[in-house]
Structure formats: C-alpha cells, structure tokens
Design an enzyme around this catalytic site. Structure first.
Site, PDB file in Angstrom:
ATOM      1  N   ASN A   1      61.464  56.796  -8.034  1.00 21.03           N
ATOM      2  CA  ASN A   1      62.313  57.983  -8.190  1.00 21.03           C
ATOM      3  C   ASN A   1      62.444  58.814  -6.925  1.00 21.03           C
ATOM      4  O   ASN A   1      63.464  59.479  -6.718  1.00 21.03           O
ATOM      5  CB  ASN A   1      61.817  58.848  -9.362  1.00 21.03           C
ATOM      6  CG  ASN A   1      60.397  59.333  -9.175  1.00 21.03           C
ATOM      7  OD1 ASN A   1      59.527  58.608  -8.677  1.00 21.03           O
ATOM      8  ND2 ASN A   1      60.127  60.557  -9.580  1.00 21.03           N
TER       9      ASN A   1
ATOM     10  N   ASP B   1      57.907  49.810  -4.774  1.00 22.30           N
ATOM     11  CA  ASP B   1      58.495  49.581  -6.088  1.00 22.30           C
ATOM     12  C   ASP B   1      59.663  48.609  -5.936  1.00 22.30           C
ATOM     13  O   ASP B   1      60.466  48.736  -4.998  1.00 22.30           O
ATOM     14  CB  ASP B   1      58.983  50.895  -6.681  1.00 22.30           C
ATOM     15  CG  ASP B   1      59.421  50.739  -8.127  1.00 22.30           C
ATOM     16  OD1 ASP B   1      58.611  51.024  -9.016  1.00 22.30           O
ATOM     17  OD2 ASP B   1      60.573  50.309  -8.364  1.00 22.30           O
TER      18      ASP B   1
ATOM     19  N   GLY C   1      52.683  57.688 -10.425  1.00 25.90           N
ATOM     20  CA  GLY C   1      53.364  56.941 -11.474  1.00 25.90           C
ATOM     21  C   GLY C   1      52.975  57.448 -12.847  1.00 25.90           C
ATOM     22  O   GLY C   1      52.611  58.613 -13.017  1.00 25.90           O
ATOM     23  N   SER C   2      53.044  56.582 -13.824  1.00 19.54           N
ATOM     24  CA  SER C   2      52.795  56.972 -15.204  1.00 19.54           C
ATOM     25  C   SER C   2      51.305  57.185 -15.458  1.00 19.54           C
ATOM     26  O   SER C   2      50.441  56.616 -14.772  1.00 19.54           O
ATOM     27  CB  SER C   2      53.324  55.901 -16.154  1.00 19.54           C
ATOM     28  OG  SER C   2      52.508  54.746 -16.103  1.00 19.54           O
TER      29      SER C   2
ATOM     30  N   GLU D   1      48.845  61.125  -8.999  1.00 13.15           N
ATOM     31  CA  GLU D   1      49.795  62.085  -9.566  1.00 13.15           C
ATOM     32  C   GLU D   1      50.556  61.366 -10.664  1.00 13.15           C
ATOM     33  O   GLU D   1      51.254  60.382 -10.408  1.00 13.15           O
ATOM     34  CB  GLU D   1      50.766  62.636  -8.524  1.00 13.15           C
ATOM     35  CG  GLU D   1      51.630  63.727  -9.140  1.00 13.15           C
ATOM     36  CD  GLU D   1      52.616  64.345  -8.179  1.00 13.15           C
ATOM     37  OE1 GLU D   1      53.823  64.130  -8.380  1.00 13.15           O
ATOM     38  OE2 GLU D   1      52.181  65.026  -7.235  1.00 13.15           O
ATOM     39  N   LEU D   2      50.436  61.900 -11.882  1.00 15.99           N
ATOM     40  CA  LEU D   2      50.895  61.164 -13.054  1.00 15.99           C
ATOM     41  C   LEU D   2      51.989  61.939 -13.793  1.00 15.99           C
ATOM     42  O   LEU D   2      52.753  62.677 -13.182  1.00 15.99           O
ATOM     43  CB  LEU D   2      49.691  60.855 -13.946  1.00 15.99           C
ATOM     44  CG  LEU D   2      48.506  60.202 -13.205  1.00 15.99           C
ATOM     45  CD1 LEU D   2      47.318  60.006 -14.123  1.00 15.99           C
ATOM     46  CD2 LEU D   2      48.930  58.879 -12.565  1.00 15.99           C
TER      47      LEU D   2
ATOM     48  N   CYS E   1      58.843  64.106 -11.470  1.00 19.11           N
ATOM     49  CA  CYS E   1      57.594  64.364 -12.181  1.00 19.11           C
ATOM     50  C   CYS E   1      57.409  65.841 -12.487  1.00 19.11           C
ATOM     51  O   CYS E   1      56.783  66.189 -13.500  1.00 19.11           O
ATOM     52  CB  CYS E   1      56.417  63.828 -11.377  1.00 19.11           C
ATOM     53  SG  CYS E   1      56.309  64.483  -9.696  1.00 19.11           S
TER      54      CYS E   1
ATOM     55  N   GLU F   1      57.098  62.395 -22.538  1.00 18.46           N
ATOM     56  CA  GLU F   1      57.872  62.627 -21.320  1.00 18.46           C
ATOM     57  C   GLU F   1      59.198  61.872 -21.413  1.00 18.46           C
ATOM     58  O   GLU F   1      59.223  60.657 -21.573  1.00 18.46           O
ATOM     59  CB  GLU F   1      57.075  62.155 -20.101  1.00 18.46           C
ATOM     60  CG  GLU F   1      57.701  62.507 -18.782  1.00 18.46           C
ATOM     61  CD  GLU F   1      56.851  62.091 -17.594  1.00 18.46           C
ATOM     62  OE1 GLU F   1      56.970  62.723 -16.537  1.00 18.46           O
ATOM     63  OE2 GLU F   1      56.058  61.126 -17.735  1.00 18.46           O
TER      64      GLU F   1
END
Length: 540
Positions: A180, A205, A254-255, A276-277, A310, A408
C-alpha cells in the site's frame, strides 16, 4: 510525466497495456529486475512474480522469483558486504543518503508513475510517499550521529572506572514491506538501518516489485554499494519465512495475523522484531469542535489512498449535540472528492489495488446494509472509472454485529457513531484489540490532550486526522495492543537497528579484594562503608 510521454505511439505488443507509463520500456524493466537476488541458473524453474495494474487489470511485466536458497544466499552476501560498510564513517554513510535524497526529488515523476501503475493510488497520495521518504532521508542523515553517539555513564568506582555505552549494528536487517505504501514503507525503514551500519535484505511485495527495484537503483547511483541492499521476491510464506529465519533483526509491516507469525518465528531464534500491524482507528468530534474543519479532516483521513492506509480513520465518534451538523458536513465533503485513474493531480482518490481489496470492501458494506445500516453517500463500485474503483462511503446505524464495526476494512469506508460524554467517547475509542492511531477534534486543545492520554493508540492527532503525527518524524510511530511492537521514526527508528554494548575501563587497579589473610573481609567492610557514604551523600 510529460505530455509527449503520455501520447507516445504504442508498439503492437504494448497496444493492450494502456496503464503502463510510456517511458517504462522493457529494457528498463530488465535492468531493474537484474537487482533481484536470485540464482539465474534456477530462474526458469521458479515461478515468476506477477501482478495486475489496478487501473485496467492489464499484467505488469513479471519479475524473477526467489527460492528459500536465494534468500539465504542474499543474506550471506549482504553480511559479507556489511563488514566494509560498518567500518565506514557515519558522515560518509550520511552523504550517500543525502545524495539519494537529491536524486529522489529530481526524478520523482518516474517513481510517482511506478507507484501509480502498481498500486492505482491518486498521484497526490503517491507524492506523499516521496515527500515522507525525502524528509526521513534528510533527518536521519543529519541526526544519526546524535542518535547513535556513545554515551558516558557513571562507572562502578567513580574516578577509577570509565564506562561508556556504545551502539553496534545488528548485522543484516530484514525488511518486509506491504504494497500500500511501497516507497515509504519499503524504503523509509531501509535508510535508518543502513545508516546504523547494517546491510539490508528486503522482501518485496509481489504487487509493487518495480517501485522497490527502481529505488534500489537510485540508491546505488547515490553511492551505495549494491551488495548492501538486496531485494528478494516471491510469495510471503516462502520468501518472508526464509528471510525471518536468516537475518539478525526483522522490520515487518502488514497484517496482525502475519505479524504474530513473524514475531513467533523471530522469537524462536532470539532475534528482535518491530511490527506495525492493523488498526481500526477512531476519530472523536467533541461538542466544541470546528465542524467544518473536522469534516474536511475526517474525509482526508478516512479516504486517503482509497482508505488503504494503516492509520486511516474507520470509526468516527461524534458528540450527540453536533452529530446532525457534522454528518451533513462530512457527506458534503465526501461528495466533493473526485475519483479517477489518471497520471496527474486531478483525482482526489484513486483505485483500490486488488480484486481482493474490492471484495472485502463490498462485503463489509453489503453486510452492514443487509443488517440495517444506512449508506449516507457512496456505497457503489465504479467500473465506468476503473475496474477496482469504489466510491468513498459514509455509513451510519452500524452495530457491533456487523463486520464493518469489528474488522479492519482497509478501504474507503467510514462509519458514524454518536456519544454523550467524554468518558463514553474514550470507552468507544478503546473498543477492540487494536491501538494504532486516533484523532480528537476540539477547540479546547488542553482538554483534548488530556483525553489523548486515555486512548489506547500509539499516535493521537489533535485537530488533524492522521498526518500530523505521522509527519512528525522526530517522534516515534507505532501501535499498541494488536497494532504492533516497536516504533519507526525518531530515535527508536534508528536505534532499534543497533545493539547496546557496554565498554568499561578500569584505572590503576583491578576491582576486588587483594591477596593475603583477611583481604576479602577488609574489602567487604570497606565497600560497605563506601555504599553507606554514597547513600548519605545522595549519590545515585
């Protein structure tokens, strides 16, 4: 991109490749793909990395894929190159990063095209990535000597023990970044890792390989040795797993589900990780808020990057006395937004990046409507604009039975809720397990700041949706709860890539009792006396 490039004649084999920027030739793509760390002799046997351009779903030229063995070899090669780099002065490392800063700004139109081609985002949102990476490059190049400076501390015996804490590089850092924000999240974490004296291996990615490879080329042109930053490509379960199993530190974005797996795998090796999720970020509109400003800020924070951010806002909590006025203002602001798929600054919003994203967004909205929620504006796909375009959407009447309330969405959808007191607003903001970002709108900024301390979020913006905290790069950025561990930006954003080493030098005599009868007892009595004296003198 110039008008001439936009209207350059297409070759027959490019006739159906409508979204591909005209200046991006097969030769350039081949040059960039040569930067993938893979064994050319095995390339034919490895599945290439493919993606579709979101603007029209035409295939983006494939990049080579990597095997776990390629990842292991990339880390080993980076480890070898790092020895020379770690011995290079911080000033020299900073010069390379500053040269990269200048080249990035000079050639930003190229990377803006690539980001848009691979992600489908609006050009302004692509430019925000360039601006953020340039700011990070400049900041860390200038401030790294301060952040990484040796620190003198009190020794065991004042006057006789000289003690310093020094910082040494971790070694090889693995950076796993999402699609993203391919430049900001793909490169913004690489620069401080390099400046701290590490080598880096990035897991690109599959959707945004070319953006990362273009940037690597630019950093090499700025003076970085090619072996210090290596890029591996392929499915996350294959390449990402091998990367976590090989490096000395992991930086993952990511997730939450994948982040847990990364953390568990790193922990088994006793390797550190920053994560960082996900987030389900709230925005609070207090009774005294400037309604027009809050509505404009909410639209920006909810729909930037088509909601694929995010820290974007998904839940808007509005005081009951101003709910109606705010709702009308937000709908007006949302309906002003221009949805488009062009390589210029005309559209306010671009496309979603993948069919999977579109499917989730549609499912959340459709489920909410089926259970009684109301669409105030938006709520439709726009295939007339682009195959993955979805209108910015405002919902009300959302309940906790609906997926859009709990999970989310990661798309251009925001839900409105009303509250009566500040305590109720804080409780609503803290619902769920996430804690990444939040926003409070109020004319009483002192009271808003007090509220902020009660909200479980790594960043709280007052009278701004999300950008103020994220853009304040001297302050840490990260999450609480299921939103992650560690911070990027600021001091921690570079120090996390180092180990602290204590170097203690003893002067005149070694510590401990001497030899001979009664030496130990004398040493203990003398030391006890010194401890009591230091206590009376209030020496720490």
């Amino acid at each position: 991109m110039t008008t001439e490039q936009e209207h350059a004649p297409e070759s027959p084999d490019r006739a159906q490749d409508r979204s591909r920027p005209g200046w991006v030739t097969d030769e350039l793509i081949g040059k960039w793909c040569a930067g993938v760390s893979c064994d050319a002799s095995r390339a034919a046997a490895v599945q290439p990395v493919t993606a579709l351009a979101p603007f029209d779903l035409t295939p983006i030229p494939a990049a080579p894929g990597c095997t776990p063995e390629d990842v292991t070899a990339a880390v080993a090669g980076a480890r070898s190159a790092r020895t020379r780099w770690a011995a290079t002065s911080l000033r020299r490392r900073g010069d390379v990063v500053l040269a990269f800063h200048d080249l990035l700004l000079e050639r930003q139109d190229q990377v803006l095209d690539l980001i848009q081609w691979e992600t489908g985002k609006a050009r302004y949102h692509a430019w925000q990535e360039v601006a953020q990476v340039a700011a990070l490059a400049r900041h860390y190049a200038r401030r790294a000597p301060h952040y990484l400076a040796d620190r003198r501390v009190r020794g065991m015996v004042p006057g006789l023990t000289k003690t310093r804490e020094v910082r040494v590089p971790k070694g090889v850092v693995g950076v796993i970044s999402p699609w993203n924000y391919p430049l900001y999240l793909g490169v913004g974490d690489v620069l401080p890792a390099l400046l701290a004296g590490n080598a880096v291996v990035s897991g690109a990615d599959p959707q945004t390989v070319l953006t990362l490879l273009w940037t690597r080329d630019l950093l090499i042109e700025a003076g970085l040795e090619g072996g210090l930053w290596r890029i591996v490509t392929g499915p996350g379960p294959v390449v990402g797993t091998a990367l976590v199993d090989s490096v000395d530190y992991v930086c993952f974005t990511g997730s939450t589900a994948t982040g847990r797996t990364v953390a568990e795998r790193a922990a088994r090796r006793l390797v550190g990780a920053s994560l960082e999720l996900g987030g389900k970020n709230p925005l609070l509109v207090r009774e005294d808020a400037d309604i027009a400003a809050a509505a404009t800020g909410t639209a920006a924070a909810a729909f930037a990057n088509a909601g694929q951010m995010c820290i974007h806002i998904e839940r808007v909590l509005v005081h009951e006395k101003v709910y109606d006025a705010f709702r009308e203002a937000l709908v007006r602001e949302t309906e002003k937004l221009r949805l488009g798929t062009s390589y210029d600054y005309t559209p306010d919003l671009g496309s979603l990046t993948s069919a999977a994203r579109l499917a989730t967004v549609r499912a959340h909205v459709d489920d909410a409507v089926a259970q009684g929620a109301k669409v105030l504006t938006g709520g439709r796909t726009r295939p007339d604009i682009g195959p993955l375009c979805y209108e910015p959407t405002v919902l009300e009447g959302v309940t906790d039975r609906m997926a859009v309330c709990r999970d989310e969405t990661f798309g251009p959808v925001v839900s409105l809720y009303s509250y009566g007191t500040d305590d109720e607003a804080v409780a609503l903001a803290n619902q769920g397990s996430y804690g990444l970002s939040a926003s409070i709108w109020s004319k009483d900024t002192r009271e808003a700041a007090r509220m902020a301390r009660r909200i479980r979020a790594g960043s709280v913006n007052i009278n701004d949706g999300a950008a103020a905290a994220a853009g304040s790069i001297e302050a840490g950025m990260g999450g609480m709860g299921d939103s992650g561990l560690g911070r990027r930006h600021g001091a921690e954003g570079i120090r996390k890539y180092t180990e602290t080493q204590t170097v203690a030098t003893q002067r005149l005599m070694p510590l401990g009792p001497g030899s001979g009868p009664g030496a130990v007892a004398k040493f203990v009595r003398r030391t006890n006396g010194q401890l009591a004296l230091l206590r009376r003198l209030r020496v720490r």
